[in-house]
Design a protein around this motif. Sequence first.
Motif, PDB file in Angstrom:
ATOM      1  N   MET A   1       0.937  -1.178  -0.184  1.00  0.00           N
ATOM      2  CA  MET A   1      -0.158   0.139  -0.329  1.00  0.00           C
ATOM      3  C   MET A   1       0.702   1.218   0.052  1.00  0.00           C
ATOM      4  O   MET A   1       1.950   1.370   0.467  1.00  0.00           O
ATOM      5  N   GLY A   2       0.703   2.271  -0.705  1.00  0.00           N
ATOM      6  CA  GLY A   2       1.621   4.052  -1.179  1.00  0.00           C
ATOM      7  C   GLY A   2       1.368   4.591   0.144  1.00  0.00           C
ATOM      8  O   GLY A   2       0.370   4.444   1.406  1.00  0.00           O
ATOM      9  N   LEU A   3       2.485   5.512   0.417  1.00  0.00           N
ATOM     10  CA  LEU A   3       2.488   6.001   1.143  1.00  0.00           C
ATOM     11  C   LEU A   3       0.935   6.632   1.215  1.00  0.00           C
ATOM     12  O   LEU A   3       0.969   8.076   0.274  1.00  0.00           O
ATOM     13  N   THR A   4      -0.089   7.300   1.675  1.00  0.00           N
ATOM     14  CA  THR A   4      -0.998   8.597   1.835  1.00  0.00           C
ATOM     15  C   THR A   4      -0.504   9.893   2.606  1.00  0.00           C
ATOM     16  O   THR A   4       0.464   9.976   3.012  1.00  0.00           O
ATOM     17  N   LEU A   5      -1.113  10.229   1.475  1.00  0.00           N
ATOM     18  CA  LEU A   5      -0.721  11.905   1.576  1.00  0.00           C
ATOM     19  C   LEU A   5      -1.163  13.047   3.166  1.00  0.00           C
ATOM     20  O   LEU A   5       0.146  13.568   3.480  1.00  0.00           O
ATOM     21  N   GLU A   6      -2.106  12.060   3.811  1.00  0.00           N
ATOM     22  CA  GLU A   6      -1.903  12.230   5.023  1.00  0.00           C
ATOM     23  C   GLU A   6      -0.903  11.406   5.910  1.00  0.00           C
ATOM     24  O   GLU A   6      -0.295  12.828   7.003  1.00  0.00           O
ATOM     25  N   LYS A   7      -0.818  10.875   5.916  1.00  0.00           N
ATOM     26  CA  LYS A   7       0.635  10.089   6.475  1.00  0.00           C
ATOM     27  C   LYS A   7       1.965  10.690   6.252  1.00  0.00           C
ATOM     28  O   LYS A   7       3.159  11.024   6.699  1.00  0.00           O
ATOM     29  N   GLN A   8       2.211  11.222   4.651  1.00  0.00           N
ATOM     30  CA  GLN A   8       3.367  12.225   4.894  1.00  0.00           C
ATOM     31  C   GLN A   8       2.689  13.865   5.655  1.00  0.00           C
ATOM     32  O   GLN A   8       4.233  13.743   5.665  1.00  0.00           O
ATOM     33  N   ARG A   9       1.978  14.215   5.476  1.00  0.00           N
ATOM     34  CA  ARG A   9       1.914  15.637   6.157  1.00  0.00           C
ATOM     35  C   ARG A   9       2.045  15.332   7.507  1.00  0.00           C
ATOM     36  O   ARG A   9       2.856  16.120   8.272  1.00  0.00           O
ATOM     37  N   LYS A  10       1.961  14.029   8.036  1.00  0.00           N
ATOM     38  CA  LYS A  10       1.843  13.385   9.848  1.00  0.00           C
ATOM     39  C   LYS A  10       3.691  13.387   9.628  1.00  0.00           C
ATOM     40  O   LYS A  10       4.119  14.364  10.345  1.00  0.00           O
ATOM     41  N   LEU A  11       4.545  12.896   8.682  1.00  0.00           N
ATOM     42  CA  LEU A  11       5.244  12.559   8.625  1.00  0.00           C
ATOM     43  C   LEU A  11       6.331  13.814   8.593  1.00  0.00           C
ATOM     44  O   LEU A  11       7.816  14.175   9.069  1.00  0.00           O
ATOM     45  N   ALA A  12       6.444  14.669   7.886  1.00  0.00           N
ATOM     46  CA  ALA A  12       6.477  15.993   7.761  1.00  0.00           C
ATOM     47  C   ALA A  12       6.791  16.702   9.010  1.00  0.00           C
ATOM     48  O   ALA A  12       6.986  17.439   8.748  1.00  0.00           O
ATOM     49  N   HIS A  13       5.389  16.659   9.516  1.00  0.00           N
ATOM     50  CA  HIS A  13       4.617  17.894  10.715  1.00  0.00           C
ATOM     51  C   HIS A  13       5.514  17.085  11.304  1.00  0.00           C
ATOM     52  O   HIS A  13       7.119  18.102  12.145  1.00  0.00           O
ATOM     53  N   VAL A  14       5.852  16.201  11.577  1.00  0.00           N
ATOM     54  CA  VAL A  14       7.664  15.953  12.889  1.00  0.00           C
ATOM     55  C   VAL A  14       8.541  15.688  12.836  1.00  0.00           C
ATOM     56  O   VAL A  14       9.021  16.005  13.412  1.00  0.00           O
ATOM     57  N   ALA A  15       8.885  16.113  11.158  1.00  0.00           N
ATOM     58  CA  ALA A  15      10.041  16.062  10.890  1.00  0.00           C
ATOM     59  C   ALA A  15      10.568  17.295  11.252  1.00  0.00           C
ATOM     60  O   ALA A  15      11.765  17.669  11.353  1.00  0.00           O
ATOM     61  N   ARG A  16       9.667  18.593  10.789  1.00  0.00           N
ATOM     62  CA  ARG A  16       9.613  19.470  11.248  1.00  0.00           C
ATOM     63  C   ARG A  16      10.260  20.305  12.335  1.00  0.00           C
ATOM     64  O   ARG A  16      11.121  20.538  12.485  1.00  0.00           O
ATOM     65  N   ARG A  17       9.219  19.168  13.557  1.00  0.00           N
ATOM     66  CA  ARG A  17       9.517  19.882  14.076  1.00  0.00           C
ATOM     67  C   ARG A  17      10.741  18.903  15.325  1.00  0.00           C
ATOM     68  O   ARG A  17      11.561  20.172  15.474  1.00  0.00           O
ATOM     69  N   TYR A  18      10.786  18.202  14.873  1.00  0.00           N
ATOM     70  CA  TYR A  18      12.351  17.418  15.649  1.00  0.00           C
ATOM     71  C   TYR A  18      13.817  18.517  14.184  1.00  0.00           C
ATOM     72  O   TYR A  18      14.395  18.883  15.579  1.00  0.00           O
ATOM     73  N   TYR A  19      13.455  18.561  13.404  1.00  0.00           N
ATOM     74  CA  TYR A  19      14.558  18.695  12.323  1.00  0.00           C
ATOM     75  C   TYR A  19      15.585  19.923  12.487  1.00  0.00           C
ATOM     76  O   TYR A  19      16.155  21.147  11.737  1.00  0.00           O
ATOM     77  N   LEU A  20      13.963  21.481  12.359  1.00  0.00           N
ATOM     78  CA  LEU A  20      14.075  23.081  11.747  1.00  0.00           C
ATOM     79  C   LEU A  20      13.540  23.713  13.264  1.00  0.00           C
ATOM     80  O   LEU A  20      14.385  24.321  13.054  1.00  0.00           O
ATOM     81  N   GLU A  21      13.103  23.024  13.912  1.00  0.00           N
ATOM     82  CA  GLU A  21      12.298  23.887  15.373  1.00  0.00           C
ATOM     83  C   GLU A  21      12.908  23.280  16.638  1.00  0.00           C
ATOM     84  O   GLU A  21      12.728  24.340  17.269  1.00  0.00           O
TER      85      GLU A  21
END
Length: 309
Positions: A1-21
């Motif tokens: 099963m492919g990566l859904t848009l909502e999961k991409q957004r959750k992963l991006a949110h977590v990554a932004r918090r951790y790596y950029l903020e």
Amino acid sequence: MGLTLEKQRKLAHVARRYYLEDWKQSDIAQELGVSRPLISRMLREARELGVVEIMIHEPGAKTANLLERLRRSNAIQGGVLVEDGEDGDATNQLLSQGAVDLLRQIGARRLGVGWGYLIGQLVTWLEENPQPNSTVTDICPLVGNASIPARNYQSNENVRVMAQQLGATPHFLYLPALPDNLEEKHLLCSTEVYRQIYQQWEQIDTALVNIGDYPSSPDFASLVRYGSLLQQQHACGRMLVYYFNEEGTVIQSDQDFAIQVPIDTLKRCPNIIGVCSANTSVKALHGALRSGIFTHIVARAALVQTLFD
């Protein structure tokens, strides 16, 4: 099963918090109402799926890549590129150190030295950082002495100081860079003084030559020596007291009475290092590289980068 848009957004949110903020994993977990181990797994998954890309900049990798691009284009054989300092003076000190390091890398023994602002800065750097273990054994000027008081253009004095700081033997040129006219130049170039310096020029294995802009200051009687040729042929840079355009053509004049190493003699030198100051323009560097005269350069990495932008 492919990566859904909502999961991409959750992963991006977590990554932004951790790596950029710079959020802690526990704080992200508290925000989302999940466990900290789940946040750790999400960060790993973000990297594996390409949501996050981590790039590591190794020291010197950028400059090495720029030099390799110049080598691949057959512009030069090698050189030293430096990052910008806090200001122009700091950058010129880094360029001076880079030029001295390059002399050591090349194993220069019989050195010919030009003049100009960066050469003057290099002499000042050497006064503060003597190099008694240098490979250089002999040094001579590539151009006569200027009548102006600026140290940057006192060829014999610069050679004297460099020889002292490098543990080398100096050879002097007791002739003016700019005699009064062409007739006087011919007279001076028929003397034993000129014959002796010409012998030195034929023996050098390395030349350290300034790359500067046109128009230049001082002007070096360019109007008398060239008339309108510099404007007609679109001069953009200067090396020693020669001028060249962006196509790399060294502009020649039948009325040029400057006393300096003949361009054909210079070209026979195995290693010709072009040194740029903090203020050298991209047009001057581009023309200098296209001339095919230089085998090595010392310049700001940011200046070389503009050649490829």
